[in-house]
Motif scaffolding. Structure first.
Motif, PDB file in Angstrom:
ATOM      1  N   GLN A 106       2.266   1.167   5.596  1.00 25.93           N
ATOM      2  CA  GLN A 106       1.928   1.896   4.373  1.00 25.93           C
ATOM      3  C   GLN A 106       0.630   2.676   4.544  1.00 25.93           C
ATOM      4  O   GLN A 106       0.489   3.790   4.031  1.00 25.93           O
ATOM      5  N   ALA A 107      -0.311   2.082   5.298  1.00 26.29           N
ATOM      6  CA  ALA A 107      -1.614   2.718   5.489  1.00 26.29           C
ATOM      7  C   ALA A 107      -1.533   3.994   6.308  1.00 26.29           C
ATOM      8  O   ALA A 107      -2.446   4.822   6.268  1.00 26.29           O
ATOM      9  N   TYR A 108      -0.434   4.173   7.042  1.00 19.97           N
ATOM     10  CA  TYR A 108      -0.279   5.397   7.830  1.00 19.97           C
ATOM     11  C   TYR A 108      -0.330   6.626   6.934  1.00 19.97           C
ATOM     12  O   TYR A 108      -0.939   7.641   7.278  1.00 19.97           O
ATOM     13  N   SER A 109       0.296   6.545   5.767  1.00 16.21           N
ATOM     14  CA  SER A 109       0.297   7.684   4.840  1.00 16.21           C
ATOM     15  C   SER A 109      -0.662   7.497   3.673  1.00 16.21           C
ATOM     16  O   SER A 109      -1.045   8.463   3.016  1.00 16.21           O
ATOM     17  N   LYS A 110      -1.076   6.224   3.421  1.00 16.94           N
ATOM     18  CA  LYS A 110      -1.993   5.941   2.313  1.00 16.94           C
ATOM     19  C   LYS A 110      -3.115   5.029   2.802  1.00 16.94           C
ATOM     20  O   LYS A 110      -3.104   3.817   2.545  1.00 16.94           O
ATOM     21  N   PRO A 111      -4.096   5.582   3.511  1.00 16.27           N
ATOM     22  CA  PRO A 111      -5.171   4.765   4.088  1.00 16.27           C
ATOM     23  C   PRO A 111      -5.946   3.954   3.064  1.00 16.27           C
ATOM     24  O   PRO A 111      -6.555   2.935   3.412  1.00 16.27           O
ATOM     25  N   ASP A 112      -5.918   4.363   1.798  1.00 15.31           N
ATOM     26  CA  ASP A 112      -6.694   3.665   0.768  1.00 15.31           C
ATOM     27  C   ASP A 112      -6.246   2.216   0.588  1.00 15.31           C
ATOM     28  O   ASP A 112      -7.009   1.411   0.030  1.00 15.31           O
ATOM     29  N   VAL A 113      -5.020   1.862   1.020  1.00 16.32           N
ATOM     30  CA  VAL A 113      -4.553   0.488   0.821  1.00 16.32           C
ATOM     31  C   VAL A 113      -5.376  -0.500   1.626  1.00 16.32           C
ATOM     32  O   VAL A 113      -5.347  -1.709   1.357  1.00 16.32           O
ATOM     33  N   MET A 114      -6.157  -0.003   2.606  1.00 11.70           N
ATOM     34  CA  MET A 114      -6.981  -0.887   3.424  1.00 11.70           C
ATOM     35  C   MET A 114      -8.334  -1.160   2.797  1.00 11.70           C
ATOM     36  O   MET A 114      -9.073  -2.029   3.269  1.00 11.70           O
ATOM     37  N   ASN A 115      -8.668  -0.452   1.730  1.00  8.80           N
ATOM     38  CA  ASN A 115     -10.000  -0.591   1.126  1.00  8.80           C
ATOM     39  C   ASN A 115     -10.247  -1.979   0.562  1.00  8.80           C
ATOM     40  O   ASN A 115     -11.394  -2.437   0.477  1.00  8.80           O
ATOM     41  N   ASP A 116      -9.198  -2.672   0.145  1.00  5.29           N
ATOM     42  CA  ASP A 116      -9.363  -4.006  -0.439  1.00  5.29           C
ATOM     43  C   ASP A 116      -9.851  -5.040   0.560  1.00  5.29           C
ATOM     44  O   ASP A 116     -10.272  -6.128   0.168  1.00  5.29           O
ATOM     45  N   LEU A 117      -9.815  -4.703   1.852  1.00  6.05           N
ATOM     46  CA  LEU A 117     -10.259  -5.649   2.867  1.00  6.05           C
ATOM     47  C   LEU A 117     -11.776  -5.742   2.968  1.00  6.05           C
ATOM     48  O   LEU A 117     -12.309  -6.654   3.602  1.00  6.05           O
ATOM     49  N   ASP A 118     -12.466  -4.786   2.361  1.00  3.52           N
ATOM     50  CA  ASP A 118     -13.939  -4.774   2.386  1.00  3.52           C
ATOM     51  C   ASP A 118     -14.489  -4.817   3.814  1.00  3.52           C
ATOM     52  O   ASP A 118     -15.436  -5.565   4.110  1.00  3.52           O
ATOM     53  N   LEU A 119     -13.909  -4.036   4.691  1.00  5.95           N
ATOM     54  CA  LEU A 119     -14.393  -3.959   6.063  1.00  5.95           C
ATOM     55  C   LEU A 119     -15.606  -3.043   6.136  1.00  5.95           C
ATOM     56  O   LEU A 119     -15.779  -2.157   5.300  1.00  5.95           O
ATOM     57  N   ASP A 120     -16.424  -3.246   7.164  1.00  4.45           N
ATOM     58  CA  ASP A 120     -17.543  -2.325   7.355  1.00  4.45           C
ATOM     59  C   ASP A 120     -16.985  -0.956   7.741  1.00  4.45           C
ATOM     60  O   ASP A 120     -15.876  -0.858   8.282  1.00  4.45           O
ATOM     61  N   PRO A 121     -17.705   0.110   7.443  1.00  4.85           N
ATOM     62  CA  PRO A 121     -17.186   1.469   7.667  1.00  4.85           C
ATOM     63  C   PRO A 121     -16.696   1.724   9.088  1.00  4.85           C
ATOM     64  O   PRO A 121     -15.680   2.394   9.292  1.00  4.85           O
ATOM     65  N   GLN A 122     -17.405   1.185  10.084  1.00  8.23           N
ATOM     66  CA  GLN A 122     -16.992   1.435  11.467  1.00  8.23           C
ATOM     67  C   GLN A 122     -15.643   0.778  11.761  1.00  8.23           C
ATOM     68  O   GLN A 122     -14.734   1.415  12.322  1.00  8.23           O
ATOM     69  N   THR A 123     -15.501  -0.485  11.387  1.00  7.80           N
ATOM     70  CA  THR A 123     -14.246  -1.191  11.644  1.00  7.80           C
ATOM     71  C   THR A 123     -13.092  -0.552  10.891  1.00  7.80           C
ATOM     72  O   THR A 123     -11.995  -0.368  11.438  1.00  7.80           O
ATOM     73  N   LEU A 124     -13.328  -0.193   9.630  1.00 12.48           N
ATOM     74  CA  LEU A 124     -12.283   0.437   8.828  1.00 12.48           C
ATOM     75  C   LEU A 124     -11.864   1.772   9.441  1.00 12.48           C
ATOM     76  O   LEU A 124     -10.672   2.092   9.506  1.00 12.48           O
ATOM     77  N   GLY A 125     -12.838   2.545   9.913  1.00  5.85           N
ATOM     78  CA  GLY A 125     -12.533   3.840  10.521  1.00  5.85           C
ATOM     79  C   GLY A 125     -11.712   3.698  11.789  1.00  5.85           C
ATOM     80  O   GLY A 125     -10.740   4.444  12.001  1.00  5.85           O
ATOM     81  N   VAL A 126     -12.091   2.743  12.627  1.00  5.57           N
ATOM     82  CA  VAL A 126     -11.351   2.522  13.880  1.00  5.57           C
ATOM     83  C   VAL A 126      -9.948   2.013  13.574  1.00  5.57           C
ATOM     84  O   VAL A 126      -8.964   2.455  14.186  1.00  5.57           O
ATOM     85  N   LEU A 127      -9.822   1.079  12.630  1.00  6.93           N
ATOM     86  CA  LEU A 127      -8.516   0.542  12.265  1.00  6.93           C
ATOM     87  C   LEU A 127      -7.599   1.648  11.754  1.00  6.93           C
ATOM     88  O   LEU A 127      -6.429   1.735  12.153  1.00  6.93           O
ATOM     89  N   THR A 128      -8.118   2.502  10.895  1.00  6.31           N
ATOM     90  CA  THR A 128      -7.323   3.620  10.361  1.00  6.31           C
ATOM     91  C   THR A 128      -6.880   4.555  11.472  1.00  6.31           C
ATOM     92  O   THR A 128      -5.732   5.016  11.510  1.00  6.31           O
ATOM     93  N   GLN A 129      -7.774   4.815  12.417  1.00  6.47           N
ATOM     94  CA  GLN A 129      -7.464   5.688  13.547  1.00  6.47           C
ATOM     95  C   GLN A 129      -6.346   5.107  14.401  1.00  6.47           C
ATOM     96  O   GLN A 129      -5.400   5.812  14.789  1.00  6.47           O
ATOM     97  N   VAL A 130      -6.426   3.810  14.690  1.00  2.64           N
ATOM     98  CA  VAL A 130      -5.411   3.162  15.523  1.00  2.64           C
ATOM     99  C   VAL A 130      -4.061   3.147  14.811  1.00  2.64           C
ATOM    100  O   VAL A 130      -3.017   3.409  15.421  1.00  2.64           O
ATOM    101  N   ILE A 131      -4.058   2.857  13.519  1.00  2.00           N
ATOM    102  CA  ILE A 131      -2.807   2.847  12.747  1.00  2.00           C
ATOM    103  C   ILE A 131      -2.174   4.230  12.757  1.00  2.00           C
ATOM    104  O   ILE A 131      -0.953   4.363  12.924  1.00  2.00           O
ATOM    105  N   LYS A 132      -2.968   5.260  12.591  1.00  3.79           N
ATOM    106  CA  LYS A 132      -2.447   6.627  12.602  1.00  3.79           C
ATOM    107  C   LYS A 132      -1.751   6.935  13.919  1.00  3.79           C
ATOM    108  O   LYS A 132      -0.707   7.605  13.953  1.00  3.79           O
ATOM    109  N   HIS A 133      -2.322   6.445  15.002  1.00  7.58           N
ATOM    110  CA  HIS A 133      -1.740   6.703  16.320  1.00  7.58           C
ATOM    111  C   HIS A 133      -0.498   5.846  16.561  1.00  7.58           C
ATOM    112  O   HIS A 133       0.546   6.355  17.004  1.00  7.58           O
ATOM    113  N   ARG A 134      -0.597   4.551  16.260  1.00 12.08           N
ATOM    114  CA  ARG A 134       0.481   3.635  16.598  1.00 12.08           C
ATOM    115  C   ARG A 134       1.736   3.845  15.756  1.00 12.08           C
ATOM    116  O   ARG A 134       2.840   3.574  16.210  1.00 12.08           O
ATOM    117  N   PHE A 135       1.583   4.264  14.521  1.00  8.20           N
ATOM    118  CA  PHE A 135       2.739   4.385  13.645  1.00  8.20           C
ATOM    119  C   PHE A 135       3.238   5.826  13.522  1.00  8.20           C
ATOM    120  O   PHE A 135       4.091   6.121  12.693  1.00  8.20           O
TER     121      PHE A 135
END
Length: 298
Positions: free
Chosen positions: A160-189
């Motif tokens: 779901q985060a591939y098209s709606k990255p905001d769904v990951m905001n509830d995890l309260d990750l630090d900006p760097q980790t959230l940015g890297v996670l979003t980047q990897v999801i975009k690539h993998r999916f």
């Protein structure tokens, strides 16, 4: 552990629970075959070792264990005993039916995809240890599983985060980790595959027995090899899954490849006395998955 191992060979367990429960059906990889028992590891539980008594391999009497299991083979097994204090896990293959095996393969593939994402995130964040990877799972994967009250729920959230990255905001990750996670999801999916599968029963009650079945299944794989290759998985004898994974734009070719393999299996087993062929499920698109999904072969 070297950082490159985090992605390709994740040592962290898939789930929050460090041990499987008795009755669970899990994926096992054969590491050693002996006369009395087969030894396996459970990747979903960080490579935990387990013992599969050879009497639990099949409901039929086996003349030679080595003809039925091999080093590196992946099996769906049921956990029959767990002794965490002693580090013992016993499992059974014969107690797993075809439907349970399919569910196990599906869950394992999803979990493997999730751990591939987590491993890549850990690599990009320069993580060097299994403990760091476990902490990352606590922050992301296992938290999502708890929130949605089911294993591998993180897979659906990542999708779901591939098209709606905001769904990951509830995890309260630090900006760097959230940015890297979003980047990897975009690539993998981004790249997708389709999986075409048919389920068949192959039997031989003649003198050639298991050898005839093995030759028929091999003939099926060989027949499809010139097109898109197929994988043949034992679900629960005599049921076998014939699967072809291809890019979405090769859906028709994948379907034809499975049909070719099934025809070759039917033709070959019919040449043996007592040979039987029954198509339980017509070949069809079973799922559409990320290209990183792990394909189990038995």
């Amino acid at each position: 552990m070297a950082s490159e191992d985090l992605e390709d060979h994740p040592r962290c367990r898939f789930y929050l629970q460090p041990w499987p429960a008795e009755g669970d059906v899990v994926m096992a990889t054969v590491t050693e075959v002996k006369d009395t028992a087969t030894y396996v590891t459970l990747a979903e539980y960080g490579g935990q070792e387990a013992m599969l008594p050879n009497s639990e391999l099949s409901n039929r009497r086996l003349r030679s264990v080595h003809k039925h299991v091999r080093h590196g083979q992946m099996l769906c097994v049921r956990v029959t005993r767990v002794l965490p204090d002693q580090g013992y896990v016993d499992v059974s293959k014969r107690q797993v039916d075809a439907e349970e095996a399919l569910d196990c393969q599906h869950r394992y593939a999803r979990g493997k995809t999730v751990q591939g994402v987590i491993g890549r995130v850990g690599q990009l964040l320069d993580m060097k240890s299994s403990q760091e990877l476990e902490d990352l799972n606590h922050q992301i994967t296992w938290r999502l599983d708890r929130l949605h009250d089911r294993r591998t729920a993180a897979y659906d959230v990542f999708q779901q985060a591939y098209s709606k990255p905001d769904v990951m905001n509830d995890l309260d990750l630090d900006p760097q980790t959230l940015g890297v996670l979003t980047q990897v999801i975009k690539h993998r999916f981004a790249l997708r595959q389709v999986k075409v599968r048919g389920v068949v029963e192959v039997t031989c009650f003649g003198s050639d027995g298991v050898d005839a079945i093995r030759r028929a299944l091999t003939a099926g794989k060989m027949a499809a090899a010139s097109a898109l290759p197929v994988q043949i998985l034992v679900l629960a004898p005599p049921s076998y899954s014939v699967t072809c994974v291809a890019l979405a734009n090769q859906r028709a070719e994948a379907l034809a490849s499975v049909q070719t393999a099934l025809a070759a299996i039917e033709n070959t087993i019919g040449q043996f006395g007592g040979g039987g062929f029954h198509l339980r499920s017509q070949p069809c698109v079973d799922s559409e998955t990320p290209t990183t999904q792990f394909n189990v072969e038995q």
